[in-house]
Design an enzyme around this catalytic site. Sequence first.
Site, PDB file in Angstrom:
ATOM      1  N   SER A   1       0.828  -1.210   0.000  1.00  0.00           N
ATOM      2  CA  SER A   1       0.000   0.000   0.000  1.00  0.00           C
ATOM      3  C   SER A   1       0.863   1.260   0.000  1.00  0.00           C
ATOM      4  O   SER A   1       2.020   1.253   0.412  1.00  0.00           O
ATOM      5  CB  SER A   1      -0.917   0.012   1.229  1.00  0.00           C
ATOM      6  OG  SER A   1      -1.640  -1.193   1.310  1.00  0.00           O
TER       7      SER A   1
HETATM    8  N1  SAM Z   1      -0.849  -3.956   3.808  1.00  0.00           N
HETATM    9  C1  SAM Z   1      -0.100  -4.718   2.821  1.00  0.00           C
HETATM   10  C2  SAM Z   1       1.337  -4.274   2.767  1.00  0.00           C
HETATM   11  O1  SAM Z   1       1.714  -3.441   3.604  1.00  0.00           O
HETATM   12  O2  SAM Z   1       2.076  -4.781   1.911  1.00  0.00           O
HETATM   13  C3  SAM Z   1      -0.705  -4.620   1.461  1.00  0.00           C
HETATM   14  C4  SAM Z   1      -2.035  -5.222   1.373  1.00  0.00           C
HETATM   15  S1  SAM Z   1      -2.515  -5.576  -0.279  1.00  0.00           S
HETATM   16  C5  SAM Z   1      -3.121  -4.026  -0.804  1.00  0.00           C
HETATM   17  C6  SAM Z   1      -3.931  -6.552   0.057  1.00  0.00           C
HETATM   18  C7  SAM Z   1      -3.595  -7.960   0.506  1.00  0.00           C
HETATM   19  O3  SAM Z   1      -4.788  -8.559   1.011  1.00  0.00           O
HETATM   20  C8  SAM Z   1      -3.100  -8.853  -0.618  1.00  0.00           C
HETATM   21  O4  SAM Z   1      -1.873  -9.426  -0.271  1.00  0.00           O
HETATM   22  C9  SAM Z   1      -4.191  -9.916  -0.738  1.00  0.00           C
HETATM   23  O5  SAM Z   1      -3.717 -11.186  -1.125  1.00  0.00           O
HETATM   24  C10 SAM Z   1      -4.734  -9.921   0.676  1.00  0.00           C
HETATM   25  N2  SAM Z   1      -6.081 -10.471   0.846  1.00  0.00           N
HETATM   26  C11 SAM Z   1      -7.174 -10.302   0.056  1.00  0.00           C
HETATM   27  N3  SAM Z   1      -8.218 -10.962   0.593  1.00  0.00           N
HETATM   28  C12 SAM Z   1      -7.777 -11.546   1.741  1.00  0.00           C
HETATM   29  C13 SAM Z   1      -8.377 -12.353   2.747  1.00  0.00           C
HETATM   30  N4  SAM Z   1      -9.680 -12.716   2.723  1.00  0.00           N
HETATM   31  N5  SAM Z   1      -7.614 -12.779   3.777  1.00  0.00           N
HETATM   32  C14 SAM Z   1      -6.299 -12.441   3.863  1.00  0.00           C
HETATM   33  N6  SAM Z   1      -5.675 -11.692   2.943  1.00  0.00           N
HETATM   34  C15 SAM Z   1      -6.406 -11.234   1.905  1.00  0.00           C
END
Ligand code: SAM
Length: 205
Positions: free
Chosen positions: A51
């Site tokens: 992000s």
């Molecule tokens: N906060 C993270 C960072 O600092 O790198 C970035 C988050 S990224 C925008 C969103 C993440 O949420 C992705 O890695 C995706 O695979 C994960 N994701 C999506 N749905 C999810 C779920 N139900 N449970 C866990 N992770 C999930």
Amino acid sequence: MLERLREGGVRDPRVLAAMAAVPREAFVQPADQLDAYVDRALPIGHNQTISQPLMVAIIVEALELRDGDHALDVGTGSGYQAAVMAACGAHVVSLERIPELAAGAAERLGALGLDVEVLTGDGSLGAPERAPFDAIAVGAAAPRLPLALARQLREGGRLVVPIGGGYQGEELTRLRLTGGTWITESLGPCRFVPLIGADAYDATG
Ligand code: SAM
């Protein structure tokens, strides 16, 4: 980067210190090293992103973390947001649905000696075996308030989650459990990849 965070309205000295302390270059891909402190999301593989720093700082500030808080980070991705939460003094459990991303993040966070336990699983259901939490952050957009997460808050706990229209843009929302009642407030527009899971979007979008 800190100047940009202040311009963006981030004021909490604990959050600014944590953002300064966590090396974002350790969480981006080798090709993006020079852009590690530019205020934008960057690719981390598997169609996911680390992000934007300002959004991470806004979410972590909204969590109002205190030393020793038990916190859940949903959507580990690179592990960067979990690292910032830990640098604010929280014990962090972080949940990621893509095993390869979870493994990479666990390695990175371990190398930095940060207090984060990375688990693979569907974060839309939270981590009931580790609940209740003082703070829960969701790093992906939910179609509606994820009830399982709200139910895993301790009294006084805070849940910060983008809610809304998938790729159309969302509203960053904070829910606080006060006196047994959930109080929600809008923290402004944001844009995230979708949360995919049992209480979220399905994998086909
Ligand atoms: N906060 C993270 C960072 O600092 O790198 C970035 C988050 S990224 C925008 C969103 C993440 O949420 C992705 O890695 C995706 O695979 C994960 N994701 C999506 N749905 C999810 C779920 N139900 N449970 C866990 N992770 C999930």
